[in-house]
Design a protein around this motif. Structure first.
Motif, PDB file in Angstrom:
ATOM      1  N   TYR A  16       4.275 -44.544-109.648  1.00  0.00           N
ATOM      2  CA  TYR A  16       3.058 -43.973-108.708  1.00  0.00           C
ATOM      3  C   TYR A  16       3.126 -45.305-107.600  1.00  0.00           C
ATOM      4  CZ  TYR A  16       1.882 -41.756-112.939  1.00  0.00           C
ATOM      5  OH  TYR A  16       1.830 -40.797-114.047  1.00  0.00           O
ATOM      6  N   SER A  17       2.646 -44.642-106.617  1.00  0.00           N
ATOM      7  CA  SER A  17       2.386 -45.930-105.484  1.00  0.00           C
ATOM      8  C   SER A  17       1.615 -47.164-105.800  1.00  0.00           C
ATOM      9  CB  SER A  17       1.852 -45.204-104.244  1.00  0.00           C
ATOM     10  OG  SER A  17       1.784 -46.150-103.024  1.00  0.00           O
ATOM     11  N   GLY A  18       2.178 -48.203-106.265  1.00  0.00           N
ATOM     12  CA  GLY A  18       1.461 -49.241-106.444  1.00  0.00           C
ATOM     13  C   GLY A  18       1.567 -49.780-107.799  1.00  0.00           C
ATOM     14  N   ASN A  61      -0.043 -50.811-102.992  1.00  0.00           N
ATOM     15  CA  ASN A  61       1.323 -50.994-103.222  1.00  0.00           C
ATOM     16  C   ASN A  61       1.994 -52.017-102.551  1.00  0.00           C
ATOM     17  OD1 ASN A  61       2.073 -50.310-100.322  1.00  0.00           O
ATOM     18  ND2 ASN A  61       2.662 -48.361-100.729  1.00  0.00           N
ATOM     19  N   GLU A  62       3.195 -52.289-102.826  1.00  0.00           N
ATOM     20  CA  GLU A  62       3.996 -53.392-102.258  1.00  0.00           C
ATOM     21  C   GLU A  62       3.890 -53.827-100.754  1.00  0.00           C
ATOM     22  OE1 GLU A  62       6.506 -51.528-105.360  1.00  0.00           O
ATOM     23  OE2 GLU A  62       5.052 -50.833-104.046  1.00  0.00           O
ATOM     24  N   CYS A  88      -3.051 -48.549 -99.823  1.00  0.00           N
ATOM     25  CA  CYS A  88      -3.652 -48.012-100.925  1.00  0.00           C
ATOM     26  C   CYS A  88      -3.860 -46.611-100.893  1.00  0.00           C
ATOM     27  CB  CYS A  88      -5.187 -48.472-100.964  1.00  0.00           C
ATOM     28  SG  CYS A  88      -5.370 -50.271-101.158  1.00  0.00           S
ATOM     29  N   SER A 120      10.170 -52.258-102.521  1.00  0.00           N
ATOM     30  CA  SER A 120       9.764 -51.260-103.823  1.00  0.00           C
ATOM     31  C   SER A 120      10.318 -51.907-105.084  1.00  0.00           C
ATOM     32  CB  SER A 120      10.458 -50.144-103.598  1.00  0.00           C
ATOM     33  OG  SER A 120      10.213 -49.197-104.662  1.00  0.00           O
ATOM     34  N   GLY A 159       6.560 -48.266-101.510  1.00  0.00           N
ATOM     35  CA  GLY A 159       6.609 -49.874-101.260  1.00  0.00           C
ATOM     36  C   GLY A 159       7.597 -50.394-100.186  1.00  0.00           C
ATOM     37  N   SER A 185      -1.266 -42.417-103.881  1.00  0.00           N
ATOM     38  CA  SER A 185      -1.020 -41.772-104.969  1.00  0.00           C
ATOM     39  C   SER A 185      -2.202 -40.843-105.549  1.00  0.00           C
ATOM     40  CB  SER A 185      -0.721 -42.440-106.370  1.00  0.00           C
ATOM     41  OG  SER A 185       0.635 -42.782-106.349  1.00  0.00           O
ATOM     42  N   TYR A 193       7.984 -48.299-109.012  1.00  0.00           N
ATOM     43  CA  TYR A 193       6.963 -47.754-109.623  1.00  0.00           C
ATOM     44  C   TYR A 193       6.930 -46.401-109.800  1.00  0.00           C
ATOM     45  CZ  TYR A 193       4.802 -52.618-109.583  1.00  0.00           C
ATOM     46  OH  TYR A 193       4.701 -54.033-109.676  1.00  0.00           O
ATOM     47  N   VAL A 241      -4.063 -47.405-109.781  1.00  0.00           N
ATOM     48  CA  VAL A 241      -3.860 -47.121-108.280  1.00  0.00           C
ATOM     49  C   VAL A 241      -4.241 -45.795-107.727  1.00  0.00           C
ATOM     50  CG1 VAL A 241      -1.633 -48.484-108.403  1.00  0.00           C
ATOM     51  CG2 VAL A 241      -1.484 -45.924-109.033  1.00  0.00           C
TER      52      VAL A 241
END
Length: 144
Positions: free
Chosen positions: A31-33, A60-61, A65, A26, A22, A68, A29, A40
């Motif tokens: 996982y990503s998002g 994610n931030e 998308c 960030s 992110g 992950s 998290y 996610v």
């Protein structure tokens, strides 16, 4: 490979990692998002064994998308051990195997890797011969 070329290229390992967490926004998290895998990522228990369209899970931030789950992704770096240190190491200019990051829609939730290991370090998930192909590998590009 020319890191100074004008236009699009594969992200380095450090750039991919920075985007996956992110960036400067960030929230750390797992996982990503987010912290809930199913929100996610596509993985074996929710994908029905097929690749889904990009962007159907939460971003994610940075608004990115599918970092992950979905497909593993090619990155700029050739496999290098021990890995180089520094802000954005690009690794050797040639090699025999390339790095891939991420998990696939066929990875089970029990085998799914968090973005960072227990020491807070990124994990190098996969290395492959660059001429090998499968239905589980893709790429994204960055622009200089």
């Amino acid at each position: 490979q020319d890191m100074d070329a004008n236009g699009y290229r594969l992200p380095t390992e450090a750039e991919w990692d920075f985007a996956a967490i992110g960036g400067g926004s960030s929230k750390n998290y797992k996982y990503s998002g987010g912290n809930i895998l199913g929100a996610v990522a596509w993985y074996s228990e929710n994908s029905n064994d097929y690749l889904h369209p990009v962007g159907t899970k939460a971003a994610n931030e940075l608004g990115i998308c599918d970092m992950s789950g979905g497909v593993r992704e090619w990155i700029w770096n050739w496999y290098d051990y021990p890995p180089q240190s520094g802000t954005n190491p690009t690794g050797p200019t040639t090699g025999y195997t390339k790095n891939l990051l991420g998990e696939t829609f066929q990875t089970s939730s029990s085998s799914f890797s968090a973005l960072r290991d227990s020491d807070g370090e990124f994990e190098r998930l996969t290395r492959v011969d660059p001429w090998d192909t499968d239905g589980l590998t893709g790429f994204r590009v960055v622009r200089r």
